[in-house]
Design an enzyme around this catalytic site. Structure first.
Site, PDB file in Angstrom:
ATOM      1  N   ASN A 113     -15.549 -24.173 -14.125  1.00 56.23           N
ATOM      2  CA  ASN A 113     -14.476 -23.429 -14.794  1.00 56.23           C
ATOM      3  C   ASN A 113     -14.948 -22.062 -15.295  1.00 56.23           C
ATOM      4  OD1 ASN A 113     -13.122 -25.733 -14.263  1.00 56.23           O
ATOM      5  ND2 ASN A 113     -12.976 -26.454 -16.381  1.00 56.23           N
ATOM      6  N   THR A 160      17.829  16.210  -6.038  1.00 49.68           N
ATOM      7  CA  THR A 160      18.196  15.124  -6.948  1.00 49.68           C
ATOM      8  C   THR A 160      19.334  14.398  -6.243  1.00 49.68           C
ATOM      9  OG1 THR A 160      19.864  16.407  -8.127  1.00 49.68           O
ATOM     10  CG2 THR A 160      17.631  16.512  -9.006  1.00 49.68           C
ATOM     11  N   HIS A 161      19.357  13.088  -6.358  1.00 48.35           N
ATOM     12  CA  HIS A 161      20.336  12.265  -5.619  1.00 48.35           C
ATOM     13  C   HIS A 161      20.235  12.514  -4.111  1.00 48.35           C
ATOM     14  CE1 HIS A 161      22.284  11.689  -9.580  1.00 48.35           C
ATOM     15  NE2 HIS A 161      21.997  12.967  -9.730  1.00 48.35           N
ATOM     16  N   SER A 282       7.708   5.099  21.240  1.00 46.52           N
ATOM     17  CA  SER A 282       8.597   3.977  21.510  1.00 46.52           C
ATOM     18  C   SER A 282       8.389   3.549  22.951  1.00 46.52           C
ATOM     19  CB  SER A 282      10.042   4.409  21.293  1.00 46.52           C
ATOM     20  OG  SER A 282      10.897   3.576  22.045  1.00 46.52           O
ATOM     21  N   LYS A 288      10.721   9.588  21.112  1.00 49.52           N
ATOM     22  CA  LYS A 288      10.465   9.147  19.741  1.00 49.52           C
ATOM     23  C   LYS A 288       9.021   9.206  19.305  1.00 49.52           C
ATOM     24  CE  LYS A 288      12.784   6.245  17.572  1.00 49.52           C
ATOM     25  NZ  LYS A 288      13.398   4.999  17.086  1.00 49.52           N
ATOM     26  N   GLN A 327      -6.567 -22.034  -9.166  1.00 52.14           N
ATOM     27  CA  GLN A 327      -7.200 -21.749  -7.881  1.00 52.14           C
ATOM     28  C   GLN A 327      -6.313 -20.821  -7.041  1.00 52.14           C
ATOM     29  OE1 GLN A 327      -9.670 -24.692  -5.755  1.00 52.14           O
ATOM     30  NE2 GLN A 327      -8.010 -24.805  -4.280  1.00 52.14           N
ATOM     31  N   LYS A 330      -6.634 -16.465  -6.411  1.00 55.73           N
ATOM     32  CA  LYS A 330      -7.475 -15.630  -5.554  1.00 55.73           C
ATOM     33  C   LYS A 330      -6.740 -14.976  -4.394  1.00 55.73           C
ATOM     34  CE  LYS A 330     -11.026 -18.685  -6.898  1.00 55.73           C
ATOM     35  NZ  LYS A 330      -9.926 -19.376  -7.624  1.00 55.73           N
TER      36      LYS A 330
HETATM   37  N1  ARG Z   1     -12.174 -23.791  -6.620  1.00 55.67           N
HETATM   38  C1  ARG Z   1     -11.842 -23.855  -8.004  1.00 55.67           C
HETATM   39  C2  ARG Z   1     -10.954 -22.680  -8.384  1.00 55.67           C
HETATM   40  O1  ARG Z   1     -10.911 -21.771  -7.648  1.00 55.67           O
HETATM   41  C3  ARG Z   1     -13.079 -23.815  -8.846  1.00 55.67           C
HETATM   42  C4  ARG Z   1     -12.903 -24.372 -10.224  1.00 55.67           C
HETATM   43  C5  ARG Z   1     -12.774 -25.842 -10.148  1.00 55.67           C
HETATM   44  N2  ARG Z   1     -12.787 -26.443 -11.433  1.00 55.67           N
HETATM   45  C6  ARG Z   1     -12.293 -27.654 -11.643  1.00 55.67           C
HETATM   46  N3  ARG Z   1     -12.298 -28.111 -12.845  1.00 55.67           N
HETATM   47  N4  ARG Z   1     -11.799 -28.347 -10.657  1.00 55.67           N
HETATM   48  O2  ARG Z   1     -10.292 -22.669  -9.386  1.00 55.67           O
END
Ligand code: ARG
Length: 466
Positions: A113, A160-161, A282, A288, A327, A330
């Site tokens: 974590n 404008t507009h 095109s 074009k 998770q 990402k």
């Molecule tokens: N792959 C997990 C994430 O991206 C890592 C953290 C996992 N922690 C857990 N308590 N399962 O969040």
């Protein structure tokens, strides 16, 4: 997941369902954090050595193995295994494989974590720095273009507009985007400054009973300080949200510029031609030239905002502290950077190659009664209340429009039919250059005001870079 359960034990007697395992797995995308994860582990294990939790021989062995893992990844021969659910487990499993028992001690006083929160902050910090440099590069291109077109005196109708409003210098238009991007960059810098704290050592959520030194690891990882609350450290993703918000706003700026280039490069406007390298033909219509690159830059704004909305919705209502929901932070973050970075780079490459058509722009700038305000201002300066002046010139424009004539076609007598205040010098106002020169208030479009604006931009930029 058999191997994982072997790595850390626990209360499981049944194997994980194959689909559940696949669903749970984040390796495909979080692999991108491997450098940050290694930096994290190095700082952590060195600290464990310094505070006496691990003997120095073990620390040395772990560091050596981490170096080897780094080489393996760089050279593309690291055994990434889907059986381990994420980048952290993959690296840790490899460590145990390489050095056995010692490798299994790395995770002392650390949880995934705080590990993943730390990795992601490091990654975001790096990505922000890269993007900030690119935005600054684009701003310099805008300054150079503004300078060039100020010298050339290139004129553009201001809208404008999307109705022709008043003529402006093309340099002024470039500088408008310069200042917008300056603020966009400021938002990225703010986000970077605020996220510059280390979650490492927060452990699972409550801290740890080991005598760790979070200040040391924070410093070694280049953070300003450790986060003061372990619960906050592992639960919060506002740094990702703030970054995504800043990216979405930045992309909106790029999108507006892209949209103007798309419009201005149509036959209808005919103000600019895109460099061949950034347009496509095109397959069926040989005449074009399609502005694909600006169109995609325009479209990406929706996608980047989507990333913000996606993560916002994940975080909203999530109880403290870590939940697997996090998770999902990402992919939106990575994807947003993957869209915004090339957009910024492409604009910087494309702008210097634009072929402007100053004649067409000047023609458009003075037709469509774009100089009507100047006549109204003239009357107001002679003492007629501005609202009255507005009415007089409005009637004049109405007449001309009915006859299909332009302001330039007016003579003094005809002007005086509308107001006795008009004198010879009013005719001079109907010249484009005069109209532009007249707007010399601070921040206005007159060449002298734009020159001053450029100087201000240059000196503030120099301060920024000092
Ligand atoms: N792959 C997990 C994430 O991206 C890592 C953290 C996992 N922690 C857990 N308590 N399962 O969040």
């Amino acid at each position: 997941m058999k191997e994982e359960k072997k790595l850390w034990g626990g209360r499981f007697s049944q194997e994980t369902d194959a689909l559940a395992q696949e669903f749970n797995n984040s390796l495909a995308f979080d692999r991108r954090l491997w450098r940050e994860d290694l930096a994290n582990s190095r700082a952590h294990v060195r600290m464990l050595g310094r505070v006496g939790v691990l003997p120095s021989e073990e620390v040395a062995r772990i560091l050596e193995a981490l170096d080897q893992i780094e080489r393996e990844i760089e050279e593309g021969r690291f055994p990434w295994r889907e059986a381990h659910e994420d980048v952290h487990m993959n690296i840790e499993a490899r460590l145990a494989e390489l050095i056995g028992e010692a490798g299994k001690k790395l995770h002392t006083a650390r949880s995934r974590n705080d590990q993943v929160a730390t990795d992601l902050r490091l990654w975001t910090k790096g990505a922000l720095s890269e993007l900030i440099a690119e935005v600054r590069r684009l701003r310099k291109v805008l300054l150079a273009e503004a300078e060039r077109h100020l010298e050339a005196g290139t004129v553009l109708p201001g809208y404008t507009h999307l109705q022709r409003a008043q003529p402006i210098l093309l340099a002024h238009w470039f500088l408008a985007y310069y200042w917008m991007l300056t603020r966009d960059q400021g938002r990225l810098e703010d986000a970077r400054r605020r996220l510059d704290e280390s979650p490492l050592g927060a452990a699972a959520l409550a801290g740890t009973s080991f005598p760790i030194d979070r200040f040391q690891t924070a410093r070694e990882l280049g953070f300003a300080r450790p986060m003061p609350n372990s619960l906050d450290a592992v639960a919060s993703r506002d740094f990702v949200l703030e970054t995504l918000a800043a990216l979405a706003i930045l992309q909106a700026t790029l999108s507006r510029m892209a949209e103007e280039l798309i419009l201005y490069s149509t036959f209808e406007f005919g103000f600019v031609e895109l460099p061949d390298a950034f347009a496509t033909g095109s397959s069926i219509m040989p005449q074009k030239k399609n502005p694909d690159v600006p169109e995609l830059i325009r479209a990406k704004a929706g996608r980047v905002l989507g990333s913000f909305v996606a993560l916002y919705t994940v975080v909203k209502g999530l109880p403290l502290a870590y939940n697997k929901d996090l998770q999902e932070d990402k992919e939106p973050l990575f994807d947003a950077f993957d869209q915004v970075l090339p957009s910024v780079r492409l604009l910087a490459r494309m702008l210097p190659g634009l072929r402007w058509n100053p004649e067409a722009m000047a023609r458009a700038a003075k037709s469509g009664y774009a100089l009507a305000t100047d006549l109204a201002d003239y009357l107001a300066k002679k003492g007629l209340p501005f609202r009255e002046a507005h009415r007089v010139v409005g009637a004049l424009v109405k007449k001309l429009a009915g006859e299909g004539r332009e302001l330039e076609d007016l003579g003094l007598e005809e002007l005086q039919e509308f107001s006795p205040l008009f004198e010879e010098d009013a005719l001079g106002l109907l010249r484009l250059e005069r109209a532009i020169q007249a707007r010399s208030s601070y921040g206005g479009t007159a060449p002298e005001a734009v020159r001053r604006q450029l100087q201000e931009a240059r000196s503030r930029l120099a301060e920024e870079e000092a």
